[in-house]
Design a protein around this motif. Structure first.
Motif, mmCIF file in Angstrom:
data_model
loop_
_atom_site.group_PDB
_atom_site.id
_atom_site.type_symbol
_atom_site.label_atom_id
_atom_site.label_comp_id
_atom_site.label_asym_id
_atom_site.label_seq_id
_atom_site.Cartn_x
_atom_site.Cartn_y
_atom_site.Cartn_z
ATOM 1 N N UNK A 137 44.551 45.251 40.877
ATOM 2 C CA UNK A 137 44.116 46.123 41.452
ATOM 3 C C UNK A 137 42.625 45.920 42.402
ATOM 4 N N UNK A 138 42.088 46.729 43.027
ATOM 5 C CA UNK A 138 41.097 46.405 43.933
ATOM 6 C C UNK A 138 39.924 45.891 43.422
ATOM 7 N N UNK A 139 39.443 46.216 42.034
ATOM 8 C CA UNK A 139 38.570 45.664 41.384
ATOM 9 C C UNK A 139 38.722 44.305 40.747
ATOM 10 N N UNK A 140 40.104 43.516 40.802
ATOM 11 C CA UNK A 140 40.326 42.498 40.260
ATOM 12 C C UNK A 140 40.655 41.374 41.520
ATOM 13 N N UNK A 141 40.373 40.197 41.082
ATOM 14 C CA UNK A 141 40.877 39.136 42.078
ATOM 15 C C UNK A 141 41.401 37.844 41.227
ATOM 16 N N UNK A 142 42.032 36.954 41.733
ATOM 17 C CA UNK A 142 42.380 35.829 41.237
ATOM 18 C C UNK A 142 41.430 34.607 41.662
ATOM 19 N N UNK A 143 41.368 33.697 40.555
ATOM 20 C CA UNK A 143 40.296 32.568 40.824
ATOM 21 C C UNK A 143 41.041 31.251 40.726
ATOM 22 N N UNK A 144 41.080 30.367 41.550
ATOM 23 C CA UNK A 144 41.518 29.216 41.307
ATOM 24 C C UNK A 144 40.628 28.175 41.142
ATOM 25 N N UNK A 145 40.480 27.730 40.004
ATOM 26 C CA UNK A 145 39.446 26.685 39.724
ATOM 27 C C UNK A 145 39.888 24.944 39.850
ATOM 28 N N UNK A 146 39.264 24.171 40.368
ATOM 29 C CA UNK A 146 39.411 22.710 40.676
ATOM 30 C C UNK A 146 38.229 21.984 39.989
ATOM 31 N N UNK A 147 38.562 21.243 38.988
ATOM 32 C CA UNK A 147 37.512 20.801 38.148
ATOM 33 C C UNK A 147 37.604 19.405 37.967
ATOM 34 N N UNK A 148 36.561 18.461 38.346
ATOM 35 C CA UNK A 148 36.535 17.055 38.386
ATOM 36 C C UNK A 148 36.200 16.270 37.001
ATOM 37 N N UNK A 149 36.918 15.332 36.766
ATOM 38 C CA UNK A 149 36.730 14.565 35.326
ATOM 39 C C UNK A 149 35.668 13.596 35.731
ATOM 40 N N UNK A 192 44.322 28.781 37.024
ATOM 41 C CA UNK A 192 44.358 29.977 37.629
ATOM 42 C C UNK A 192 44.121 31.275 36.718
ATOM 43 N N UNK A 193 42.993 32.161 36.904
ATOM 44 C CA UNK A 193 42.609 33.114 36.136
ATOM 45 C C UNK A 193 42.486 34.235 37.059
ATOM 46 N N UNK A 194 42.311 35.629 36.364
ATOM 47 C CA UNK A 194 42.366 36.606 36.874
ATOM 48 C C UNK A 194 40.972 37.420 36.400
ATOM 49 N N UNK A 195 40.055 37.889 37.211
ATOM 50 C CA UNK A 195 38.731 38.004 37.054
ATOM 51 C C UNK A 195 38.937 39.596 37.124
ATOM 52 N N UNK A 196 37.912 40.193 36.213
ATOM 53 C CA UNK A 196 37.799 41.794 36.366
ATOM 54 C C UNK A 196 36.460 41.923 36.208
#
Length: 277
Positions: A246-258, A198-202
């Motif tokens: 804030x309005x200009x940010x969002x969270x991103x959930x990344x699922x990565x396959x091995x 999980x990351x926060x994107x700006x």
């Protein structure tokens, strides 16, 4: 039998007196036409009402997680419930002809204390290991409770090649956010998990639009699998330190396959993060 009733009433009045000075007691409404169900995080060992016009029934022989409350017209009273592990729950109960709610799912955080509190003197040192163990126990119990609920915060879902990633619920408790995550493998191949982050994107300002990401480290992971078999659905929980966007940010959930390319990036709007359940 009389001694048991006297002790029970004394315990009820003592706990309620302490609770009312330290806690705000929630109110539960009931009537004589419908059953109001109370679901607890541990099996019920004892349930006591302070007035005869309220009846709380539960399985005394085989410990169950729920009890049923009914009420006849009369003055308000109180309900004391002790779980199998000693956790104590206390509520004000009132009669109401029309009920807006018939089911109460009560989390561990609603406990007002334990039946056998641990007394510590000034020479007692609380070890860090004990604190970690207590936190782990609480996280496990609360995450298990959230997994069993069917509550949803909204439609947050992403698909790719038969793999479906969704955030079913976001719950705020104490100082953490609990992300209830579901992964479905609708393909004919097993899915080997490389990572789930999980990351926060700006969004950067300027002519060239780009995203700057800051990864968030979970304080606890519950039921994170290494593999999701074909036609299997798994649910897990990530416990994150509380944050807002804030309005200009969002969270991103990344699922990565091995050793694969079935990767997903699920964007979570700031409104879901800032308004959890």
């Amino acid at each position: 039998m009389k001694n048991f009733i006297f002790i029970s009433i004394f315990l009820l009045s003592t706990v309620l007196t302490t609770a009312q000075t330290s806690f705000h007691l929630d109110t539960i409404y009931a009537n004589d036409q419908k059953n109001v169900a109370l679901f607890f995080p541990e099996p019920i060992r004892q349930g006591i009402t302070g007035s005869e016009n309220f009846v709380f029934t539960y399985n005394r022989e085989k410990g169950q997680y729920f009890g049923l409350l009914q009420a006849k017209p009369g003055k308000e009273s109180n309900l004391l419930v002790v779980n199998k592990n000693g956790s104590v729950f206390s509520y004000i109960v009132k009669y109401r002809k029309k009920l807006d709610r018939l089911n109460y799912f009560i989390p561990t955080s609603k406990s007002i204390g334990n039946e056998k509190p641990i007394a510590l003197d000034s020479t007692t040192i609380v070890k860090r290991e004990d604190t970690i163990d207590n936190s782990t126990y609480y996280y496990n119990k609360f995450c298990s409770y959230l997994i069993g609920r069917k509550q949803r915060i909204g439609r947050i879902k992403k698909r790719n090649e038969g793999i479906v990633l969704s955030v079913e619920n976001i719950v705020f408790d104490k100082k953490e956010l609990y992300f209830v995550i579901q992964v479905e493998n609708k393909s004919s191949l097993d899915y080997d998990l490389n990572f789930l982050k999980l990351s926060i994107a700006t969004r950067k300002k300027g002519k060239k639009k780009s995203l700057q990401r800051l990864y968030q480290k979970p304080v606890f992971k519950y039921s994170l699998p290494a593999k999701i078999k074909e036609n299997e659905t798994v649910r897990l929980v990530y416990v994150m330190p509380k944050f807002s966007l804030s309005n200009d940010r969002r969270a991103i959930l990344e699922l990565n396959e091995k050793n694969g390319e079935r990767n997903l990036k699920l964007k979570i709007s700031h409104r879901f993060i800032n308004n959890p359940n």
